[in-house]
Design a protein around this motif. Structure first.
Motif, PDB file in Angstrom:
ATOM      1  N   LYS A   1       0.829  -1.209   0.000  1.00  0.00           N
ATOM      2  CA  LYS A   1       0.000   0.000   0.000  1.00  0.00           C
ATOM      3  C   LYS A   1       0.865   1.261   0.000  1.00  0.00           C
ATOM      4  O   LYS A   1       0.519   2.267  -0.628  1.00  0.00           O
ATOM      5  CB  LYS A   1      -0.930   0.002   1.214  1.00  0.00           C
ATOM      6  CG  LYS A   1      -2.073  -0.988   1.131  1.00  0.00           C
ATOM      7  CD  LYS A   1      -3.087  -0.551   0.076  1.00  0.00           C
ATOM      8  CE  LYS A   1      -4.317  -1.463   0.071  1.00  0.00           C
ATOM      9  NZ  LYS A   1      -5.300  -1.042  -0.976  1.00  0.00           N
TER      10      LYS A   1
ATOM     11  N   GLU B   1       2.152   1.811  -3.484  1.00  0.00           N
ATOM     12  CA  GLU B   1       1.047   2.296  -4.316  1.00  0.00           C
ATOM     13  C   GLU B   1       0.791   3.783  -4.065  1.00  0.00           C
ATOM     14  O   GLU B   1       0.609   4.563  -5.005  1.00  0.00           O
ATOM     15  CB  GLU B   1      -0.207   1.483  -3.999  1.00  0.00           C
ATOM     16  CG  GLU B   1      -1.418   1.875  -4.831  1.00  0.00           C
ATOM     17  CD  GLU B   1      -2.654   1.072  -4.451  1.00  0.00           C
ATOM     18  OE1 GLU B   1      -3.774   1.558  -4.721  1.00  0.00           O
ATOM     19  OE2 GLU B   1      -2.510  -0.034  -3.881  1.00  0.00           O
TER      20      GLU B   1
ATOM     21  N   LYS C   1       1.311   7.202  -6.491  1.00  0.00           N
ATOM     22  CA  LYS C   1       0.205   8.147  -6.691  1.00  0.00           C
ATOM     23  C   LYS C   1       0.650   9.573  -6.395  1.00  0.00           C
ATOM     24  O   LYS C   1       0.293  10.515  -7.125  1.00  0.00           O
ATOM     25  CB  LYS C   1      -0.970   7.750  -5.783  1.00  0.00           C
ATOM     26  CG  LYS C   1      -2.202   8.620  -5.960  1.00  0.00           C
ATOM     27  CD  LYS C   1      -3.344   8.131  -5.063  1.00  0.00           C
ATOM     28  CE  LYS C   1      -4.579   9.014  -5.230  1.00  0.00           C
ATOM     29  NZ  LYS C   1      -5.702   8.566  -4.348  1.00  0.00           N
TER      30      LYS C   1
END
Length: 376
Positions: A60, A63, A67
């Motif tokens: 996570k 990720e 972003k």
């Protein structure tokens, strides 16, 4: 082409340019010579990703990182890396442990058609290498210590010797109560890294003896490595002697003339006043050691010098202040320390005599006299 590079000695000897993709807060704590901080994430982005990693795990966090650093932000950072590579074709890349951040950076560069190697183990591995070299280097050279009273020209003498290492320059501090400079002092980590660089390079050049200025356990806020202190404790001590007149002129140039120029170059609104306040603060720090009566005299002499400069643009009055400071503060303190180490003293002499003694007494101490130019 291998993606990883771990010839740390080659990096030191070649002064290889390095791209540090860690966040600015990490870079400020410690980095390497010839490194440039071009972070893949800024401090805020790193903080946000760190919280995500702690709460939701690595996948996570990665990720979220992609972003946060995407689109124009990503493009801007990749372009900065490529610009650095254009200016430094042999550049290498690193993050903290040589893991995700540098690997991702390397991948983004490859997407743009550029190849770069990253340090195996990253900052941590290279830092550990430098610390090991620093710890073990004293087994590969013999130190010579150059001492002398304040203003005797020790730093000037060191600059003429190719096998000398200027510890005060590495620490960005003059090593005295008046030694603080305008720019921040070198961090303890960077001091160790930079000293290790210097030692590795000097030893590789073939010097069996390395000359250092006589220093205590610390230079400003930077403390000397313990192994280094131990190596210096038994080293031959050579005392550079100078006349009071020469010492006054050297100190005047350093504390007054050059210092004022630095404040002007730094862009202070009132450079002269800023310099004056820095000297007054330094004198306040030594008030207890001087005693009230001597402190009052040294302040009055300094004020007289300031007034003379303001009135006539002359530095002459500062010489009275400097002579008093040398005789009443620096000399008694230094002489006491030298007396305690009298067994280490092997020679005393002037600038030329000291050089000739080092050249004749220590095998391979100085490679070539062509480096030396004595003032007549």
């Amino acid at each position: 082409m291998s993606e990883l590079y771990d010839d740390f000695k080659s990096i030191v000897l070649n002064n290889t340019p390095l791209i540090d993709v860690r966040a600015p807060v990490e870079f400020e704590k410690g980095a390497f010579l010839n490194s440039c901080n071009l972070p893949i994430m800024n401090d805020e982005e790193r903080h946000i990703v760190g919280i995500c990693y702690k709460n939701e795990g690595n996948a996570k966090a990665i990720e979220l990182g992609h972003k946060l650093v995407s689109g124009d932000v990503k493009e801007e950072r990749v372009v900065a890396w490529m610009d650095f590579m254009d200016a430094n074709p042999d550049a290498l890349l690193y993050c903290f442990r040589g893991g995700q951040r540098s690997k991702i950076s390397q991948g983004w560069l490859r997407e743009s058609g550029r190849e770069i190697k990253r340090l195996k183990g990253g900052y941590k591995a290279f830092r550990n290498y430098l610390l090991r070299e620093l710890e073990e280097s004293h087994n590969r050279f013999k130190p010579i210590i150059l001492g002398g009273r304040t203003g005797s020209g020790k730093t000037l003498q060191l600059k003429k010797m190719p096998n000398a290492i200027d510890l005060e320059a590495l620490a960005n501090h003059r090593g005295s109560s008046f030694g603080q400079k305008i720019t921040p002092q070198t961090s303890p980590i960077n001091f160790e890294n930079n000293l290790s660089y210097e030692l590795i390079q000097k030893i590789e050049e073939g010097f069996k003896h390395i000359i250092f200025e006589d220093e205590g356990k610390h230079i400003g806020n930077v403390f000397m490595p313990q192994s280094f202190i131990s190596a210096m404790a038994e080293a031959p001590l050579i005392i550079l002697e100078s006349t009071m007149e020469k010492r006054i002129n050297i100190t005047l140039a350093e504390y007054v003339i050059e210092a004022q120029k630095m404040y002007i170059m730094a862009g202070f609104e009132d450079a002269f006043r800023a310099w004056q306040q820095s000297i007054e603060s330094a004198m306040k720090r030594i008030e207890k050691r001087l005693g009230y009566e001597k402190y009052a005299i040294v302040c009055a002499l300094f004020k007289s010098g300031v007034n003379e400069q303001i009135k006539n643009g002359s530095y002459e009055k500062y010489k009275e202040w400097i002579e008093y400071l040398l005789r009443e503060y620096y000399d008694p303190m230094y002489d006491y320390q030298i007396q305690k180490r009298s067994k280490q003293v092997v020679f005393r002499g002037g600038e030329k005599e000291v050089y000739e003694y080092i050249l004749s007494s220590f095998n391979n101490a100085i490679k070539s006299s062509s480096h030396i130019g004595f003032a007549k």
